[in-house]
Scaffold this active site. Structure first.
Site, PDB file in Angstrom:
ATOM      1  N   ASN A   1       0.866  -1.185   0.000  1.00  0.00           N
ATOM      2  CA  ASN A   1       0.000   0.000   0.000  1.00  0.00           C
ATOM      3  C   ASN A   1       0.898   1.229   0.000  1.00  0.00           C
ATOM      4  OD1 ASN A   1      -1.816   2.044   0.460  1.00  0.00           O
ATOM      5  ND2 ASN A   1      -2.211   1.475   2.605  1.00  0.00           N
ATOM      6  N   TRP A   2       0.975   1.865  -1.160  1.00  0.00           N
ATOM      7  CA  TRP A   2       1.907   2.995  -1.276  1.00  0.00           C
ATOM      8  C   TRP A   2       1.361   4.286  -0.680  1.00  0.00           C
ATOM      9  CZ3 TRP A   2       4.017   2.426  -7.010  1.00  0.00           C
ATOM     10  CH2 TRP A   2       4.843   1.294  -7.054  1.00  0.00           C
ATOM     11  N   LYS A   3       0.086   4.269  -0.293  1.00  0.00           N
ATOM     12  CA  LYS A   3      -0.534   5.481   0.276  1.00  0.00           C
ATOM     13  C   LYS A   3      -0.336   6.651  -0.707  1.00  0.00           C
ATOM     14  CE  LYS A   3       0.051   3.408   4.753  1.00  0.00           C
ATOM     15  NZ  LYS A   3       0.198   3.554   6.189  1.00  0.00           N
TER      16      LYS A   3
ATOM     17  N   GLU B   1      -6.520   4.942   7.856  1.00  0.00           N
ATOM     18  CA  GLU B   1      -6.312   6.358   7.527  1.00  0.00           C
ATOM     19  C   GLU B   1      -7.556   6.959   6.870  1.00  0.00           C
ATOM     20  OE1 GLU B   1      -2.624   5.743   5.449  1.00  0.00           O
ATOM     21  OE2 GLU B   1      -1.688   5.233   7.359  1.00  0.00           O
TER      22      GLU B   1
ATOM     23  N   GLU C   1      -5.133  -4.407  10.694  1.00  0.00           N
ATOM     24  CA  GLU C   1      -4.044  -3.435  10.798  1.00  0.00           C
ATOM     25  C   GLU C   1      -4.196  -2.625  12.071  1.00  0.00           C
ATOM     26  OE1 GLU C   1      -2.220  -2.401   6.831  1.00  0.00           O
ATOM     27  OE2 GLU C   1      -3.934  -1.110   7.090  1.00  0.00           O
TER      28      GLU C   1
ATOM     29  N   HIS D   1      -9.248   1.508   4.910  1.00  0.00           N
ATOM     30  CA  HIS D   1      -7.983   1.624   5.629  1.00  0.00           C
ATOM     31  C   HIS D   1      -8.163   2.577   6.812  1.00  0.00           C
ATOM     32  CE1 HIS D   1      -3.840   2.730   6.517  1.00  0.00           C
ATOM     33  NE2 HIS D   1      -3.517   1.566   5.977  1.00  0.00           N
TER      34      HIS D   1
ATOM     35  N   GLY E   1       2.932  -1.045   4.269  1.00  0.00           N
ATOM     36  CA  GLY E   1       3.032   0.367   3.909  1.00  0.00           C
ATOM     37  C   GLY E   1       4.473   0.742   3.621  1.00  0.00           C
ATOM     38  N   GLY E   2       5.134   1.305   4.618  1.00  0.00           N
ATOM     39  CA  GLY E   2       6.482   1.853   4.455  1.00  0.00           C
ATOM     40  C   GLY E   2       7.464   0.942   3.731  1.00  0.00           C
TER      41      GLY E   2
ATOM     42  N   GLY F   1       2.978   2.419  10.753  1.00  0.00           N
ATOM     43  CA  GLY F   1       3.992   3.460  10.592  1.00  0.00           C
ATOM     44  C   GLY F   1       4.705   3.815  11.880  1.00  0.00           C
TER      45      GLY F   1
ATOM     46  N   SER G   1       3.676  -2.009  10.216  1.00  0.00           N
ATOM     47  CA  SER G   1       5.130  -2.081  10.357  1.00  0.00           C
ATOM     48  C   SER G   1       5.711  -3.451   9.991  1.00  0.00           C
ATOM     49  CB  SER G   1       5.563  -1.676  11.771  1.00  0.00           C
ATOM     50  OG  SER G   1       5.206  -0.324  12.027  1.00  0.00           O
TER      51      SER G   1
END
Ligand code: PGA
Length: 231
Positions: A7-9, A87, A155, A85, A212-213, A161, A191
C-alpha cells in the site's frame, strides 16, 4: 500461497511508479500486489504486475467529487481495491457503513477487495478491542458474506507506521477471532518489514501482509515477497 500487498498510500507519481515496476521482479510462490495512488494506476497496470487501487466508490458513476468507481478501475486493468484503511476511517470520515458499501460494490463489479479493520491503542488497552473489531467485521460480513474475492486486513492502528508490531501471538489470536466472524483470508498489516515478516507470516491464520512503508523500496518489498514465497 500468501498475498503480499504494498500500500503505497500518497507516495509515487507515475514516473516513480514506472521505475519501481520495471525493477520489481517478485518470485514465484507468492501473490504480489501493488496499490499505487489513483494517478499512477495506468503506469502500474502497463507493467503487467497485479495492481489494486487504494479505494473504490459504491456507485458506478454519479456526482461524487473526488471518487473513482469499480467499472472505471476495471476498464483500466486494475483487479482489486483496498477499502476502509484506518487512515480513511481516521481522516476522511469513512464509517463501517461506507466501508461495507464500498466492499459490496467492488465485489459485485468483479474486483477483489481488501477490507481493513483495526483497533486503536486506547481501544485495546481499555478492553474494547473485541467489540470494535466485531462491529467492523460484522458490518462487512453482513453486507458481503464470505465472498471468494474478499480479504480482510487486520491493521492495528497503533502498529501502522510506528515501528511497533503486534506480537506473533497477538496477530494469531486476532486473526482467529476475525475468521470466526467471517471466514476469508486475513492479511496482517502494521510495520511489516523483512526483519519481522517471517515470524508474523508463519503464524496460523496469517494469510499474507498489507505493507506500507516497507513496500516503497523495491528491494525491501522484493525481500518480503521472497520470505513469503519461501514459507
Ligand atoms: P506500515 O503501514 O507498514 O507503514 O505500518 C501499513 C499500512 O497502513 O498499510
Amino acid at each position: 500461497m500468501k498475498l503480499i500487498a504494498g500500500n503505497w498510500k500518497m507516495f509515487k507519481g507515475p514516473g516513480e511508479t514506472r521505475a519501481f515496476c520495471e525493477a520489481f521482479d517478485p518470485p514465484a510462490g507468492v501473490e504480489a500486489v501493488l496499490c499505487p495512488p489513483f494517478v499512477s494506476l495506468p503506469a502500474a497496470v502497463e507493467s503487467g504486475h497485479t495492481i489494486f487501487a487504494q479505494n473504490v466508490h459504491w456507485a458506478d458513476d454519479g456526482a461524487f467529487t473526488g471518487e473513482v468507481s469499480a467499472p472505471m478501475l476495471l476498464e483500466l486493468g486494475v483487479t482489486g481495491a483496498i477499502v476502509g484503511h484506518s487512515e480513511r476511517r481516521q481522516y476522511f470520515g469513512e464509517t463501517d457503513e461506507t466501508v461495507a458499501r464500498r466492499t459490496v460494490a467492488g465485489l459485485e463489479a468483479g474486483l477483489r477487495v481488501i477490507a481493513c479493520v483495526a483497533e486503536s491503542l486506547e481501544e485495546r488497552e481499555s478492553g474494547q478491542m473485541d467489540l470494535v473489531l466485531r462491529l467492523q467485521v460484522e458490518a462487512i460480513a453482513e453486507a458481503a458474506g464470505p465472498h471468494e474475492q474478499l480479504l480482510i486486513a487486520y491493521e492495528p492502528v497503533w502498529a501502522i507506521g510506528s515501528g511497533l508490531t503486534a506480537t506473533p501471538e497477538q496477530a494469531r489470536e486476532v486473526h482467529a477471532f476475525i475468521k470466526s466472524l467471517l471466514d476469508v483470508p486475513v492479511l496482517y498489516g502494521g510495520s511489516v518489514k523483512p526483519e519481522n515478516a517471517e515470524e508474523l507470516l508463519s503464524q496460523e491464520g496469517v494469510d499474507g501482509a498489507l505493507v506500507g512503508g516497507a513496500s516503497l523500496d523495491v528491494e525491501s518489498f522484493t525481500a518480503l515477497c521472497r520470505i513469503a514465497a519461501d514459507l
